[in-house]
Motif scaffolding. Sequence first.
Motif, mmCIF file in Angstrom:
data_model
loop_
_atom_site.group_PDB
_atom_site.id
_atom_site.type_symbol
_atom_site.label_atom_id
_atom_site.label_comp_id
_atom_site.label_asym_id
_atom_site.label_seq_id
_atom_site.Cartn_x
_atom_site.Cartn_y
_atom_site.Cartn_z
ATOM 1 N N VAL A 92 42.671 50.332 48.969
ATOM 2 C CA VAL A 92 41.667 49.636 49.030
ATOM 3 C C VAL A 92 40.688 49.783 48.350
ATOM 4 O O VAL A 92 39.937 48.339 47.899
ATOM 5 C CB VAL A 92 41.339 49.724 50.608
ATOM 6 N N ALA A 93 40.082 50.266 47.978
ATOM 7 C CA ALA A 93 38.972 50.848 46.944
ATOM 8 C C ALA A 93 39.072 50.658 46.204
ATOM 9 O O ALA A 93 38.011 49.823 45.238
ATOM 10 C CB ALA A 93 38.322 52.354 47.355
ATOM 11 N N THR A 94 40.176 50.456 45.566
ATOM 12 C CA THR A 94 40.587 50.372 43.814
ATOM 13 C C THR A 94 40.531 48.472 44.194
ATOM 14 O O THR A 94 40.391 47.829 43.032
ATOM 15 C CB THR A 94 41.689 51.301 43.474
ATOM 16 N N ALA A 95 41.503 48.262 45.036
ATOM 17 C CA ALA A 95 42.141 46.353 45.046
ATOM 18 C C ALA A 95 40.198 45.958 44.546
ATOM 19 O O ALA A 95 40.054 44.820 44.348
ATOM 20 C CB ALA A 95 42.663 46.130 46.226
ATOM 21 N N VAL A 96 39.297 45.971 45.724
ATOM 22 C CA VAL A 96 37.879 45.546 45.991
ATOM 23 C C VAL A 96 37.332 45.817 44.397
ATOM 24 O O VAL A 96 36.655 45.117 43.872
ATOM 25 C CB VAL A 96 37.543 45.946 47.243
ATOM 26 N N ALA A 97 37.121 46.906 44.141
ATOM 27 C CA ALA A 97 36.903 47.411 42.799
ATOM 28 C C ALA A 97 36.957 46.899 41.535
ATOM 29 O O ALA A 97 36.623 46.185 40.528
ATOM 30 C CB ALA A 97 36.366 48.794 42.566
ATOM 31 N N PRO A 103 38.445 42.463 33.976
ATOM 32 C CA PRO A 103 38.731 40.977 33.781
ATOM 33 C C PRO A 103 39.441 40.263 34.870
ATOM 34 O O PRO A 103 40.591 40.358 35.631
ATOM 35 C CB PRO A 103 39.924 40.560 32.783
ATOM 36 N N LEU A 104 39.462 38.977 35.499
ATOM 37 C CA LEU A 104 40.192 37.780 36.708
ATOM 38 C C LEU A 104 41.715 38.123 36.155
ATOM 39 O O LEU A 104 42.737 38.703 37.683
ATOM 40 C CB LEU A 104 40.262 36.584 36.738
ATOM 41 N N VAL A 105 42.194 38.106 35.231
ATOM 42 C CA VAL A 105 43.525 38.473 34.923
ATOM 43 C C VAL A 105 44.124 39.531 35.162
ATOM 44 O O VAL A 105 45.177 39.930 35.884
ATOM 45 C CB VAL A 105 44.207 37.914 33.428
ATOM 46 N N ARG A 106 43.894 40.566 34.865
ATOM 47 C CA ARG A 106 43.776 41.947 35.529
ATOM 48 C C ARG A 106 43.885 42.378 36.505
ATOM 49 O O ARG A 106 44.405 42.682 37.215
ATOM 50 C CB ARG A 106 43.164 43.078 34.388
ATOM 51 N N GLY A 107 42.570 42.201 37.342
ATOM 52 C CA GLY A 107 42.167 42.080 39.021
ATOM 53 C C GLY A 107 43.513 41.343 39.238
ATOM 54 O O GLY A 107 43.440 42.092 40.262
ATOM 55 N N ALA A 108 43.664 40.299 38.858
ATOM 56 C CA ALA A 108 44.673 39.071 39.500
ATOM 57 C C ALA A 108 45.957 40.985 40.073
ATOM 58 O O ALA A 108 46.845 40.998 41.142
ATOM 59 C CB ALA A 108 45.416 38.183 39.387
ATOM 60 N N GLU A 109 46.312 40.870 38.871
ATOM 61 C CA GLU A 109 47.806 42.223 39.076
ATOM 62 C C GLU A 109 47.477 43.011 39.230
ATOM 63 O O GLU A 109 48.277 43.911 40.438
ATOM 64 C CB GLU A 109 47.765 42.231 37.408
#
Length: 697
Positions: A92-97, A103-109
Amino acid sequence: MTRRTVVADTRSFRSDIQGLRALAVGLVILAHAGFRTASGGFIGVDVFFVISGFLIIGLLLREAGESGRISILDFYARRARRVIPAATIVLVATAVASAYVLPLVRGAEVIKDSVWAAFFAANIRFSLVETDYFSQGEPPSPVQHYWSLSVEEQFYIVIPLLLLAVAVVVRRRAGEAAEADRVRVLRRTVFVVLAAVTLSSLAWSIHVTATSPTGAYFSTAARAWELGIGGLAATLVWGRAPRLGRWATEAVLAVGLALIAFATLRFDAQTAVPGSAALVPVLGSALMLAAGSTTGASSTYLFRLFSIAPARVVGDWSYSLYLWHFPVLRLCEEYWEEPRLSKPHLAVALVLIFALSAASYHLVEQPFRKGVRWRPRLRAITLYPVSLAMVVVTAVGAHAWVDGQIAALEDNPGIAVSDYGRDGLSKDPTVALVEASVLAAQDDRPVPGGLEPALGSVRESVAPLGDCDYRTGTRKLCAFGDPDAERTIALMGDSHARHWSPAIDAIGREHGYRVYVFVYSGCPAITFTRLTDGGRPWTECADFKEWALGQVRELHPDLVVLANNAYQSAAMKKRQVGALRDQLELLRPLAGKVAMIGDSPKLPKAPGTCISERDVDLGDCLQEPETGPTRIQGQFRQTVEDLGMTWVDARRWFCAEDRCPAVIGNVVPLRDREHVTVEYSTLLADPIAAALGIAEG
């Protein structure tokens, strides 16, 4: 990774195993932090697997020996209390961080990765997307280390059921036999069954590591033997304390430690694991665990060394340390924009790792493991759906936030040739749009809205192969383009041919050609076959190329189109140009015409990743291509033209004067640093058809 370690025969606390845990997690952290002296520190995961197999199978054996059965519900309740709470908090913490920092593309992945990890399927996820664990191109996912937890949990779906079946059979056959006899039969039977599983897994691991290293690294089937070795050691010492003198025990412990040290110092990213090479740390760990069970163990120097208070504390925290270290290191690298953390920043990251791990151990791990609230087994088992719900809800929220950031770009205008007039731009409209896109970047224009592919799905823009993905071993023929046409095009090559398949498919549909796509990622259409990462012949690639050449011989297509990556390894640099010439000579009599499409540029950073960073404009993502691949492609061109064949210069459709824009018009041209998106490949169908002489320019 249970906290209070129990020897199968005495049930006494094994403080040395806590020290071995501390060593394992320390090696993993050193390796992931970039310490070159611990280049093989990733074998700490292998050590963890052996410890896990030793402890868990030892506990199941003890239960089977005492009661003649195994409670599956009790087992999964213990695993839930032990594994799920801390793993969920970190996810949970990692997904939020990640949604905020990356970058948005990598965050979505990463958000998608987190959901897979919550289902204990991270290893499947990373294997499916062909993640290279040691890749230097794109940073690994901050939750990539969850693959090992997934392997363990998948292993423990099968093994308790197998041991339960063995225990039931032994109990029924033993009848009224004395307990000692029943225990002896149980030990022997479990050893034989577990040995069969272990040897089968080891044999498969050696095979698949040689043929598909990335898939093997994440494979439960290829890793099960490591847990099995630990289980075999537990079976041998269960119910008895082997007699071995102090110095003999000291020697066995030293040999085991030396094997682990050898792997740590000598292994690196090129070592083929988990095949036969992994036997070194695995057997070393098993020797140390077995020697620690002997009568003379507690008096040895190494046993006492591994039992000192600091080692025991780190061993206690090892699970939380393992969970926290990777996301903290990866997100710190991103936050400070350092591919490798500087010493001050690394020190901060390590302090943060230990602080989070201590908090996680005392506030999450221990209360769930020892608290009375979660002691009832049915309540403990509900932790599985609760964890999934928490991660999925977090992922949905984080993804919505990412989508909102992307939506903020929608009002930004796209790029058109008319924005810069026709003067000074190429008369070729496709090239002119590239030139206009370079000018737009030099003017620092904002990232356009309405991008194709959508920014959140750039990485998923992979050319489809239908039922003819030849990496799966299939040997079917799939007709793309116009399946009823009499004329035929055959496309051949590696993943860099695959990314042109949407364009060739569109050409076939438009101009009346059946299209056959003979592509195999990493396997270029040349007569020389690459070696695997382990240095072995890549037989799957060689077999595919022989088959594909036979198919072209039978089809006798009107046109064969080649496209290959420019490989940078020493062996390929030396051989690939000459091997391309030989391949073209082989193809000349088999087709009406042979052509080759030059490669897309290889950029320092993926365009989609760059433009999805915060507070960037197009100018920040205007890049120059790497020179090495460009030089080799020049040699390819010379070879093709010397043979009087057709060369299609693709570079002009990506760059102008060695400046490559991240967006061309409103299309993102590359899905990563070098592979063309489906959308841009399709857009280039007409200019490629003209270059091939199929249509007028």
